[in-house]
Design a protein around this motif. Structure first.
Motif, mmCIF file in Angstrom:
data_model
loop_
_atom_site.group_PDB
_atom_site.id
_atom_site.type_symbol
_atom_site.label_atom_id
_atom_site.label_comp_id
_atom_site.label_asym_id
_atom_site.label_seq_id
_atom_site.Cartn_x
_atom_site.Cartn_y
_atom_site.Cartn_z
ATOM 1 N N VAL A 1 0.835 -1.204 0.000
ATOM 2 C CA VAL A 1 0.000 0.000 0.000
ATOM 3 C C VAL A 1 0.874 1.260 0.000
ATOM 4 N N GLY A 2 2.113 1.132 0.425
ATOM 5 C CA GLY A 2 3.063 2.245 0.332
ATOM 6 C C GLY A 2 2.892 3.283 1.434
ATOM 7 N N ARG A 3 3.860 4.193 1.487
ATOM 8 C CA ARG A 3 3.819 5.228 2.527
ATOM 9 C C ARG A 3 2.617 6.151 2.368
ATOM 10 N N PRO A 4 2.275 6.569 1.144
ATOM 11 C CA PRO A 4 1.075 7.423 1.005
ATOM 12 C C PRO A 4 -0.186 6.696 1.494
ATOM 13 N N GLY A 5 -0.312 5.427 1.158
ATOM 14 C CA GLY A 5 -1.497 4.668 1.577
ATOM 15 C C GLY A 5 -1.544 4.505 3.091
#
Lengths: 152, 440
Positions: B187-191
């Motif tokens: 999902v990554g850091r933004p998610g």
């Protein structure tokens, strides 16, 4: 007393005197080396393999233990003039001869104003037989001394 | 000589006592969690009931009496170097590493499938409480397709480096990497920042842990994501296994309680004596976590055969040094600490090709299959490999020369397996093992 016996006795006395003189000189040199080591009470004193230097090594706090960054001092003296630290460079590394590999960290070495070396971050990660290499660099020579360390 | 033996014994007992005072369970704790329930459905379901009945004292094992009486000082010293586990080393790069508020937030995130791209996988999908916080598979089946076996996160805070190749130097950067990797949660850091910012429960728990509100604005999202990862690390640091049968044995030995020591099964004791003796397993599986925390190759061929295709530690160091989330990087809470600066001192050489981190052996019986690619299905298969080194491949010019076929007998392997099973510790308390309930 025959002249043969007399010669044998003279030779024996000469040997004893030579022995006393050698012991005295060795003792003087050792005293000078110890004086030069000063407050740096040596855990081990080793001579470089070429015979040019004598190294006094202090014991790391807690000894040479596994899995902790180790710090100790090294004072390098000339074997023929053990009254003051030699102006030389020092490299430190370690190796496990039975495993054919070395340590996973590069130790930090700093030369102090009094001529001693502070070695930090020597990391012996496995139990077993380690050789700690102390390479004295004085161009054009490099002479190696080593400590054998058994790590539990 | 007598003085030396006395000193060795006294030192070993003293070090045991110091470690025991470092916050571990007492020897009265029962060794085996026999009441551990089976997982049904997802990890966020209600925990199974745990019996509170005290376990009966095990009987004295007669052959063990003789074995214990015959132990010499050096063997005792070597045994006591393996336990108890003690407290993990502090991680100065994570200011909330021991914060209960952060651990609470991290626990909720650990079990949340919204951290994955497909919305079905959480950290607990691969680190399942009922499987020793591993997944029971040779290779994981997350969102993408990872080609590395899932290690357990039990006692993970005792490790210095993370992932098989040590590409992360903290639990929080490890968690962040998994969340960011599209082959894993993805999902990554933004998610992650978006989830924590817009979920009311997370928002409140974040505020409690960090004293500020989360934000997913482009300028703040990395900070929010890093803090959330540090909270997950704080939770994982609480996942400590309790005393094992081995720990109780070693505790009894340290206390010179030979009767109590003799309750340790004789097959496990014979296995232990092989472990610290002829088999020399302690060479790499050293210390209280049964791992030297460093990297080795045991010459095991990859799943598809041939030479190792994974660069292992050689590449792991490169990735670590380039990682902005390393301990000496801008997101660390102590970038100039000795701990963080260790990365600068790492030796990198081609001989590290294929080397992987020595896994801990605590709870090893619960985390089959084994090895970095899940090549071995059972403990017996691993012991058979060490016995013959059949199929071993040469990795480097020098390599690990200490590895020789152990020529273990059937009895030796049975004893070693019994010893390894005696390293099974109690699970952490229930309230730390499952997803916390949502506030009403």
């Amino acid at each position: 007393m025959s002249s043969k016996n007399l010669r044998a006795r003279i030779a024996a006395c000469a040997l004893v005197l030579a022995g006393i003189a050698y012991a005295s000189a060795t003792s003087r040199a050792a005293t000078q080396e110890n004086a030069a080591a000063g407050e740096h009470a040596a855990y081990k004193t080793v001579r470089s393999n070429g015979g040019r230097y004598v190294l006094h090594v202090t014991e790391p706090e807690g000894g040479f233990v596994r899995g902790k960054p180790l710090a100790f001092d090294v004072r390098v003296l000339r074997a023929d003039d053990p009254t003051q630290p030699a102006t030389v460079g020092l490299l430190v590394d370690a190796d496990m001869p039975e495993h054919l590999h070395g340590t996973n960290r590069v130790p930090r070495i700093e030369r102090r104003a009094d001529g001693t070396f502070r070695v930090e971050n020597l990391y012996l990660h496995m139990p077993g037989w380690w050789e700690v290499f102390l390479d004295v660099v004085e161009s054009p020579w490099t002479e190696r001394a080593q400590l054998r360390v058994e790590v539990e | 000589m007598k003085r030396l033996v006395t000193f060795v014994l006294a030192s070993a007992v003293a070090s045991w006592a110091v470690a025991s005072c470092a916050g571990r369970n007492t020897a009265n704790d029962t060794a085996n969690d026999t009441a551990r329930g089976a997982l049904s459905g997802t990890a966020s379901e209600s925990p199974p009931a745990i019996s509170t009945e005290p376990a009966p004292s095990p009987p004295v094992d007669r052959p063990s009496v003789e074995l214990v009486a015959a132990l010499d000082a050096l063997t005792i010293q070597r045994i006591l170097r393996h336990g108890p586990l003690g407290a993990p080393a502090p991680d100065p790069t994570n200011r909330v590493a021991t914060s209960l508020e952060a651990a609470h937030l991290g626990q909720r995130l650990f079990y949340d499938p919204r951290l994955s791209l497909d919305g079905f996988h959480s950290c607990a999908s691969c680190h399942m409480p009922t499987r020793g916080f591993a997944d029971g598979l040779d290779l994981p089946v997350p969102v993408g397709s990872s080609d590395r076996h899932v290690p357990s996160v039990l006692n993970a805070a005792h490790q210095r480096w993370f992932f098989w190749d040590g590409r992360a130097d903290s639990l929080w950067s490890q968690a962040l990497a998994v969340i960011s990797n599209p082959k894993e949660l993805g999902v990554g850091r933004p998610g992650l920042a978006r989830l924590v910012t817009h979920d009311a429960i997370y928002r409140a728990e974040y505020r409690a842990a960090f004293g500020e509100d989360p934000s997913d604005a482009p300028t703040d999202e990395d900070r929010t994501a890093v803090n959330a990862a540090k909270a997950i690390a704080a939770y994982e640091a609480q996942l400590e296994s309790g005393d094992s049968a081995f720990d109780q044995f070693a505790g009894a030995l340290a206390a010179n309680d030979l009767d109590a020591a003799a309750t340790y099964p004789s097959d496990a004791l014979r296995g232990l004596l092989l472990f610290v003796g002829r088999a020399n397993c302690r060479s790499c599986h050293a210390g209280p976590n049964f791992s030297d925390g460093e990297f080795h190759s045991i010459g095991m061929a990859p799943r598809g055969g041939g030479k190792p295709s994974h660069p292992g530690r050689m590449r792991g160091i490169e990735i670590l040094r380039a990682d902005p989330f390393r301990g000496s990087g801008p997101w660390s809470d102590a970038p100039t600490s000795e701990h963080a600066r260790e990365v600068d001192a790492l030796v990198q050489s081609s001989e590290q090709w294929g080397q992987v981190r020595t896994p801990s052996l605590r709870n090893v019986a619960r985390t089959a299959p084994y090895m970095s690619e899940g090549q071995k299905a059972t403990l017996r298969e691993i012991l058979e490999y060490y016995s013959t080194l059949e199929g071993a491949v040469t990795v480097a010019h020098h390599g690990e020369q200490v590895l020789k076929p152990l020529a273990l007998s059937e009895g030796d392997m049975t004893d070693l397996e019994a010893f390894l099973r005696s390293l099974d510790g109690r699970d952490p308390p229930d309230e730390r093992v499952w997803a916390p309930p949502k506030p009403r």
